[in-house]
Scaffold this motif. Structure first.
Motif, mmCIF file in Angstrom:
data_model
loop_
_atom_site.group_PDB
_atom_site.id
_atom_site.type_symbol
_atom_site.label_atom_id
_atom_site.label_comp_id
_atom_site.label_asym_id
_atom_site.label_seq_id
_atom_site.Cartn_x
_atom_site.Cartn_y
_atom_site.Cartn_z
ATOM 1 N N SER A 18 0.828 -1.201 0.000
ATOM 2 C CA SER A 18 0.000 0.000 0.000
ATOM 3 C C SER A 18 0.865 1.255 0.000
ATOM 4 N N ASP A 19 1.921 1.249 0.820
ATOM 5 C CA ASP A 19 2.848 2.381 0.860
ATOM 6 C C ASP A 19 3.561 2.549 -0.488
ATOM 7 N N PHE A 20 3.965 1.439 -1.095
ATOM 8 C CA PHE A 20 4.633 1.504 -2.398
ATOM 9 C C PHE A 20 3.720 2.139 -3.449
ATOM 10 N N ILE A 21 2.452 1.739 -3.430
ATOM 11 C CA ILE A 21 1.494 2.252 -4.419
ATOM 12 C C ILE A 21 1.265 3.743 -4.203
ATOM 13 N N HIS A 22 1.029 4.140 -2.948
ATOM 14 C CA HIS A 22 0.828 5.566 -2.635
ATOM 15 C C HIS A 22 2.024 6.399 -3.110
ATOM 16 N N ASN A 23 3.220 5.950 -2.770
ATOM 17 C CA ASN A 23 4.420 6.697 -3.144
ATOM 18 C C ASN A 23 4.609 6.759 -4.655
ATOM 19 N N SER A 24 4.326 5.649 -5.337
ATOM 20 C CA SER A 24 4.487 5.609 -6.790
ATOM 21 C C SER A 24 3.499 6.549 -7.478
ATOM 22 N N ILE A 25 2.276 6.627 -6.953
ATOM 23 C CA ILE A 25 1.279 7.546 -7.516
ATOM 24 C C ILE A 25 1.782 8.982 -7.403
ATOM 25 N N MET A 26 2.370 9.325 -6.247
ATOM 26 C CA MET A 26 2.882 10.689 -6.063
ATOM 27 C C MET A 26 4.111 10.950 -6.925
ATOM 28 N N ILE A 27 5.033 9.980 -6.970
ATOM 29 C CA ILE A 27 6.270 10.151 -7.749
ATOM 30 C C ILE A 27 5.961 10.367 -9.226
ATOM 31 N N ASN A 28 4.985 9.617 -9.743
ATOM 32 C CA ASN A 28 4.635 9.702 -11.157
ATOM 33 C C ASN A 28 3.589 10.768 -11.448
ATOM 34 N N ASP A 29 3.163 11.478 -10.383
ATOM 35 C CA ASP A 29 2.102 12.474 -10.528
ATOM 36 C C ASP A 29 0.939 11.875 -11.315
ATOM 37 N N ALA A 30 0.585 10.654 -10.964
ATOM 38 C CA ALA A 30 -0.430 9.907 -11.698
ATOM 39 C C ALA A 30 -1.831 10.310 -11.267
ATOM 40 N N ASP A 31 -2.729 10.356 -12.218
ATOM 41 C CA ASP A 31 -4.126 10.666 -11.942
ATOM 42 C C ASP A 31 -4.822 9.393 -11.473
ATOM 43 N N MET A 32 -4.412 8.942 -10.290
ATOM 44 C CA MET A 32 -4.897 7.682 -9.727
ATOM 45 C C MET A 32 -5.218 7.858 -8.251
ATOM 46 N N GLU A 33 -6.010 6.933 -7.743
ATOM 47 C CA GLU A 33 -6.352 6.920 -6.319
ATOM 48 C C GLU A 33 -6.406 5.479 -5.842
ATOM 49 N N LEU A 34 -5.697 5.187 -4.749
ATOM 50 C CA LEU A 34 -5.777 3.858 -4.159
ATOM 51 C C LEU A 34 -7.122 3.757 -3.451
ATOM 52 N N LYS A 35 -8.064 3.158 -4.129
ATOM 53 C CA LYS A 35 -9.452 3.159 -3.659
ATOM 54 C C LYS A 35 -9.714 2.118 -2.584
ATOM 55 N N LEU A 36 -9.028 0.976 -2.678
ATOM 56 C CA LEU A 36 -9.294 -0.098 -1.719
ATOM 57 C C LEU A 36 -8.044 -0.915 -1.460
ATOM 58 N N VAL A 37 -7.801 -1.201 -0.168
ATOM 59 C CA VAL A 37 -6.761 -2.133 0.265
ATOM 60 C C VAL A 37 -7.464 -3.183 1.105
ATOM 61 N N THR A 38 -7.432 -4.435 0.676
ATOM 62 C CA THR A 38 -8.212 -5.470 1.353
ATOM 63 C C THR A 38 -7.496 -6.810 1.330
ATOM 64 N N GLY A 39 -7.945 -7.683 2.202
ATOM 65 C CA GLY A 39 -7.390 -9.026 2.255
ATOM 66 C C GLY A 39 -8.370 -10.079 1.793
ATOM 67 N N THR A 40 -9.560 -9.675 1.316
ATOM 68 C CA THR A 40 -10.565 -10.648 0.891
ATOM 69 C C THR A 40 -11.128 -10.302 -0.488
ATOM 70 N N THR A 41 -11.432 -11.326 -1.244
ATOM 71 C CA THR A 41 -12.030 -11.103 -2.566
ATOM 72 C C THR A 41 -13.464 -10.587 -2.437
ATOM 73 N N ASP A 42 -14.168 -10.992 -1.378
ATOM 74 C CA ASP A 42 -15.544 -10.513 -1.180
ATOM 75 C C ASP A 42 -15.575 -8.997 -1.046
ATOM 76 N N GLU A 43 -14.678 -8.448 -0.228
ATOM 77 C CA GLU A 43 -14.644 -6.995 -0.046
ATOM 78 C C GLU A 43 -14.221 -6.303 -1.341
ATOM 79 N N LEU A 44 -13.326 -6.935 -2.085
ATOM 80 C CA LEU A 44 -12.902 -6.364 -3.365
ATOM 81 C C LEU A 44 -14.090 -6.198 -4.297
ATOM 82 N N PHE A 45 -14.871 -7.251 -4.473
ATOM 83 C CA PHE A 45 -15.983 -7.183 -5.424
ATOM 84 C C PHE A 45 -17.138 -6.338 -4.901
ATOM 85 N N ASP A 46 -17.286 -6.268 -3.594
ATOM 86 C CA ASP A 46 -18.315 -5.392 -3.029
ATOM 87 C C ASP A 46 -18.019 -3.924 -3.323
ATOM 88 N N SER A 47 -16.746 -3.594 -3.497
ATOM 89 C CA SER A 47 -16.356 -2.195 -3.690
ATOM 90 C C SER A 47 -16.426 -1.754 -5.155
#
Length: 249
Positions: A18-47
């Motif tokens: 999660s930290d790697f993704i956040h930092n990479s988004i900032m470094i690349n000035d990417a138009d992205m947002e880490l919307k979900l960090v989860t440990g289950t597929t159910d929560e992934l698909f619910d989102s």
């Protein structure tokens, strides 16, 4: 903004990635947002909403299921046509299965190569995805996209002449281009919003003025390069003439 999702069931690894993704988004000035960090597929698909694109970092093995991430990727590809998939896993022997199941992942990150290598790979994947969607956005502005059943089609916007609806076929849009005619389910209201370069002549017609040939303001008839024509509502007539004058200038 492009949504990014992380599926990882190990708490420590999930926090690191999660930290790697956040930092990479900032470094690349990417138009992205880490919307979900989860440990289950159910929560992934619910989102997941009705988005058509996204970047997914998926652990291949979740709990006791060695191919949970693989199964999730298959479902994601069905739900989200432009999804970019990155597997983060210890199971390098499963790379062949991703090819057999036609998942075509963006990357396949092996965990045992160490955190520095994973961090570098995630950063590269963020940069590559940003570049891909910037190019896609540029080209998609020049394409008209539509769907018939489960199949997606694209035509050059330069070739689009008009779209129209008929009372006899509610919910159906007819598309006329320079070299084809077809119908698909949709609404002119949503297409007008999605393709602002097209002009709404009246309730039933959405047209490409670049392919208009003449306009008779008395009869309010707009004619196109293929000799097709449509009526223009009284309310839209003045706006149409202004648009045509602007194009001539």
């Amino acid at each position: 903004m492009l949504p990014v999702y992380l599926l990882e069931d190990d708490n420590v690894q999930r926090e690191n990635y999660s930290d790697f993704i956040h930092n990479s988004i900032m470094i690349n000035d990417a138009d992205m947002e880490l919307k979900l960090v989860t440990g289950t597929t159910d929560e992934l698909f619910d989102s997941l909403d009705k988005q058509t694109k996204g970047l997914f970092f998926l652990d291949m093995e979740i709990a006791d299921n060695k191919t949970a991430g693989l199964e999730a990727a298959e479902q994601i590809k069905k739900l989200i046509p432009l999804a970019q998939i990155v597997f983060i896993t210890t199971h390098d022997e499963l790379t062949l299965i991703t090819l057999e199941r036609r998942i075509a992942p963006l990357d396949y990150i092996i965990k045992n190569k160490g955190m520095d290598a994973i961090k570098k790979s995630i950063n590269n994947d963020i940069a590559l995805t940003q570049h891909y969607f910037e190019n896609f956005a540029h080209h998609s502005r020049n394409l008209f996209n539509y769907k018939i059943g489960s199949r997606f089609f694209s035509v050059l916007m330069d070739d689009v002449i008009m779209l129209f609806t008929e009372k006899a076929a509610p919910g159906q849009v007819t598309l006329i281009t320079k070299n084809q005619r077809g119908s698909f389910m949709g609404s002119l209201n949503s297409l007008e919003t999605q393709y602002p370069d097209l002009f709404r002549c009246d309730r039933s017609y959405l047209v490409n003025l670049d392919n208009a040939r003449t306009y008779d303001s008395k009869s309010r008839v707009l004619t196109f390069i293929d000799d097709s024509f449509c009526k223009v509502s009284f309310r839209k007539s003045r706006e149409l003439m202004n648009s045509l004058e602007t194009k001539i200038k």
